[in-house]
Design a protein around this motif. Structure first.
Motif, short mmCIF file in Angstrom:
data_model
loop_
_atom_site.label_atom_id
_atom_site.label_comp_id
_atom_site.label_asym_id
_atom_site.label_seq_id
_atom_site.Cartn_x
_atom_site.Cartn_y
_atom_site.Cartn_z
N ARG A 81 -17.78 42.65 -17.77
CA ARG A 81 -17.35 42.55 -19.17
C ARG A 81 -16.03 41.80 -19.34
NH1 ARG A 81 -18.59 47.76 -22.75
NH2 ARG A 81 -20.84 47.52 -22.74
N ASN A 82 -15.17 41.86 -18.33
CA ASN A 82 -13.87 41.20 -18.48
C ASN A 82 -13.95 39.68 -18.34
OD1 ASN A 82 -14.18 40.82 -15.74
ND2 ASN A 82 -12.36 41.99 -15.16
N GLY A 83 -15.11 39.13 -17.95
CA GLY A 83 -15.30 37.69 -17.86
C GLY A 83 -14.70 37.05 -16.62
N VAL A 84 -14.17 37.86 -15.70
CA VAL A 84 -13.53 37.34 -14.50
C VAL A 84 -14.14 37.95 -13.24
CG1 VAL A 84 -11.34 37.15 -13.26
CG2 VAL A 84 -11.37 36.95 -15.72
#
Length: 179
Positions: free
Chosen positions: A142-145
Motif C-alpha cells: 500500500r505504501n507504493g515502495v
C-alpha cells in the motif's frame, strides 16, 4: 570569455553571432565567449558509454511515446519547459534502486525506488548449491515502495536474489545471504 554587466542590448540576446561569438547565461551572469567547435580529442571510454546509454534512452522515448497512456503518464510528471519525451529519456537513463531486503516470517519484503515507477520486482530463492528453489513476482504494498513475496521456505546457507525493473526495462539485482 567575458562577463557582461549592465548592457541593455545583450540582456535579451542569446546564441551565436557570426559563427564566432556565443552569448549565453549561466548562474544569472551573461557570458560572451569564442564559439567552440567540435573537439579534436578522441572520446574516452566513459564518454562513449554515456553516448551509447543516451542513444538507447532516446530510442526508448521515441517508441514509448506512441503509447498514449504512457505518454500521458510522462507528461503529467513534466515540469515547466519539459515534455513527455524529456521525462521518458530521463527514466530510461537511470535504473531503479533496491534500498533494502528484509525477511518478515515467511515474507521477503523489498524496498525498491525509482524516480518514476518500479514496474515489477522478481524474487528468487536459491539454495547453497545454487539451484533455484522458487521464483515469482512480488506484490506492491500500500505504501507504493515495499514489495512483498511469500516464500515456501528459506534454506540455510542459501540466498534471496531480487530483481527490480522499471518501465523502460532497466533492471537492478541485489542478493541477501541467508544464515
Amino acid at each position: 570569455m567575458a562577463l557582461v554587466k549592465d548592457n541593455i542590448l545583450l540582456q535579451l540576446v542569446r546564441g551565436t553571432l557570426g559563427d564566432q561569438i556565443t552569448i549565453y547565461e549561466r548562474n544569472g551572469q551573461i557570458i560572451m565567449a569564442k564559439k567552440r567547435g567540435p573537439s579534436k580529442k578522441k572520446p574516452t571510454k566513459k564518454q562513449l558509454e554515456a553516448r551509447y546509454k543516451m542513444k538507447i534512452a532516446a530510442a526508448y522515448a521515441k517508441v514509448i511515446l506512441k503509447d498514449p497512456v504512457l505518454k500521458a503518464y510522462y507528461q503529467s510528471l513534466a515540469g515547466p519547459g519539459q515534455n513527455a519525451y524529456n521525462m521518458a529519456v530521463k527514466d530510461a537513463f537511470r535504473s531503479p534502486e533496491i534500498q533494502q531486503i528484509r525477511l518478515e516470517e515467511m515474507d521477503v519484503v523489498v524496498t525498491a525506488k525509482d524516480e518514476f515507477r518500479v514496474a515489477e520486482v522478481e524474487v528468487r530463492v536459491v539454495d547453497a548449491a545454487g539451484s533455484i528453489l522458487e521464483r515469482g513476482k512480488a506484490v506492491l504494498g500500500r505504501n507504493g515502495v515495499d514489495w512483498y513475496y511469500k516464500t515456501v521456505g528459506l534454506p540455510p546457507g542459501g540466498k534471496v536474489v531480487v530483481v527490480a525493473v522499471d518501465l523502460p526495462g532497466n533492471g537492478t539485482i541485489r542478493e541477501l545471504l541467508l544464515a
